[in-house]
Write an enzyme that holds these catalytic residues in place. Structure first.
Site, PDB file in Angstrom:
ATOM      1  N   LYS A  12      18.723   7.820 -25.392  1.00  0.00           N
ATOM      2  CA  LYS A  12      19.932   8.586 -25.106  1.00  0.00           C
ATOM      3  C   LYS A  12      21.111   7.903 -25.792  1.00  0.00           C
ATOM      4  O   LYS A  12      21.318   6.694 -25.657  1.00  0.00           O
ATOM      5  CB  LYS A  12      20.171   8.642 -23.600  1.00  0.00           C
ATOM      6  CG  LYS A  12      21.567   9.127 -23.189  1.00  0.00           C
ATOM      7  CD  LYS A  12      22.026   8.469 -21.893  1.00  0.00           C
ATOM      8  CE  LYS A  12      22.121   6.982 -21.983  1.00  0.00           C
ATOM      9  NZ  LYS A  12      23.445   6.410 -22.100  1.00  0.00           N
ATOM     10  N   GLY A 105      21.842   0.346 -22.694  1.00  0.00           N
ATOM     11  CA  GLY A 105      22.831   1.386 -22.931  1.00  0.00           C
ATOM     12  C   GLY A 105      22.324   2.635 -23.611  1.00  0.00           C
ATOM     13  O   GLY A 105      23.116   3.523 -23.931  1.00  0.00           O
ATOM     14  N   GLY A 109      15.261   3.119 -19.287  1.00  0.00           N
ATOM     15  CA  GLY A 109      14.668   3.318 -17.975  1.00  0.00           C
ATOM     16  C   GLY A 109      14.881   4.728 -17.462  1.00  0.00           C
ATOM     17  O   GLY A 109      13.982   5.325 -16.842  1.00  0.00           O
ATOM     18  N   ASP A 143      22.053   8.475 -15.295  1.00  0.00           N
ATOM     19  CA  ASP A 143      21.627   9.000 -16.594  1.00  0.00           C
ATOM     20  C   ASP A 143      20.324   9.799 -16.533  1.00  0.00           C
ATOM     21  O   ASP A 143      19.941  10.423 -17.521  1.00  0.00           O
ATOM     22  CB  ASP A 143      21.440   7.853 -17.593  1.00  0.00           C
ATOM     23  CG  ASP A 143      22.751   7.374 -18.179  1.00  0.00           C
ATOM     24  OD1 ASP A 143      23.735   8.132 -18.143  1.00  0.00           O
ATOM     25  OD2 ASP A 143      22.801   6.231 -18.666  1.00  0.00           O
TER      26      ASP A 143
END
Length: 309
Positions: A12, A105, A109, A143
């Protein structure tokens, strides 16, 4: 013979990240334009009928996770929450091929947790609504919902508000992590006196025909966590400078709370050349050239593929 299910867990990238406020419960409000790359982890799984869930971790970035308690891994946590929600007696043997740096970042995970939910919904043949999956995803981390969505998205709130964004052109990128973790809570604490950014600065209907056009508009935004992160880990500045120096760099920025940084390049050749040049001078950095996933490719990656062993 048992079927093996596979899911891609793409990195991401926060093309920009603004901190827009803070709730009374301590959670920060964010606004971020998120996309995904071809670089990522891979999750494989096989069905069990006894309800047991196991996890093996392989790959070049497996070591930090292998040393931690299995119960803390987001893959296991996601699987058990889904199992409870669905009230299924089925289980799974899961294998995570860990290719992305841990706590870096780029949602490693979180992407793994989202891939787990997608894989097990397919493997267990579950008929759960979007609301149930979104609730599970948000309980696992801010996230995880956007990673579950898996498309270019304008994310806001604490991660629960998702607005799909028009498909971006393919963006050649280089991702670099200096090999040192940074603490997200420590970064938010370090920037507490910096104030907040305005909301709704980005036009969610904007269409871009080139990486150069997107990068030009992204110059008007930023990552509000960068200054705090570099105060804790100055090597982030070295990474950003290395990326920006290479030919064809349109934008160099930190993703999320760091320490991974990305750069958008004008061409794939320039991205690969930049990665090679920087790697020759920094053999202790994690460096990979990649490109953003198209919406079609991302959609395909979200469909669990099964095949016979």
């Amino acid at each position: 013979m048992s079927a093996t299910y596979r899911q891609h867990a793409p990195a991401k990238i926060n093309l920009f990240l603004h901190v827009t406020g803070k709730r009374d419960d301590g959670y920060h409000l964010l606004e971020s334009l998120v996309c995904f790359t071809e670089a990522g982890d891979v999750l494989n799984g096989e069905l069990r009928d006894d309800g047991k869930i196991t996890l093996a971790i392989t790959g070049p970035m497996a070591s930090p996770l292998s040393q931690a308690p299995a119960e803390d891994n987001l893959v296991i946590r996601a699987a058990r929450l889904l199992q409870q929600e669905a009230q299924t007696t089925l289980g799974a043997d899961l294998i995570l091929d860990k290719r992305l740096p841990v706590a870096s970042g780029i949602g490693g995970g979180s992407a793994d947790a989202a891939a787990t939910l997608r894989l097990l919904v397919d493997m267990w043949k579950l008929d759960l609504g979007t609301e149930s999956l979104s609730r599970i995803a948000l309980s696992l981390g801010a996230d995880v919902p956007v990673c579950l969505n898996g498309k270019t998205t304008l994310m806001s709130g604490i991660g629960e508000k998702l607005n799909d964004f028009p498909e971006l052109p393919s963006l050649p990128m280089v991702l670099i992590n200096p090999g040192k973790p940074v603490s997200t809570p420590a970064i938010f604490k370090a920037r507490e006196e910096d104030g907040f950014s305005d909301e709704n600065l980005w036009d969610i209907t904007a269409h871009y025909q080139s990486g150069a056009a997107l990068a030009a508009d992204l110059q008007e935004c930023g990552n509000d966590l960068t200054l705090a992160a570099t105060s804790i880990l100055p090597e982030i500045c070295d990474v950003l400078n290395a990326l920006a120096r290479e030919e064809g760099c349109l934008l160099a920025r930190m993703s999320g709370s760091g320490a991974t940084c990305f750069a958008i390049y004008d061409t794939t050749d320039q991205a690969e050349q930049a990665a090679n040049t920087i790697a020759s001078a920094h053999d202790d950095w994690w460096i990979t050239p990649t490109q953003t996933l198209s919406e079609q490719a991302s959609t395909l990656s979200n469909i669990g593929a099964s095949f016979l062993d």
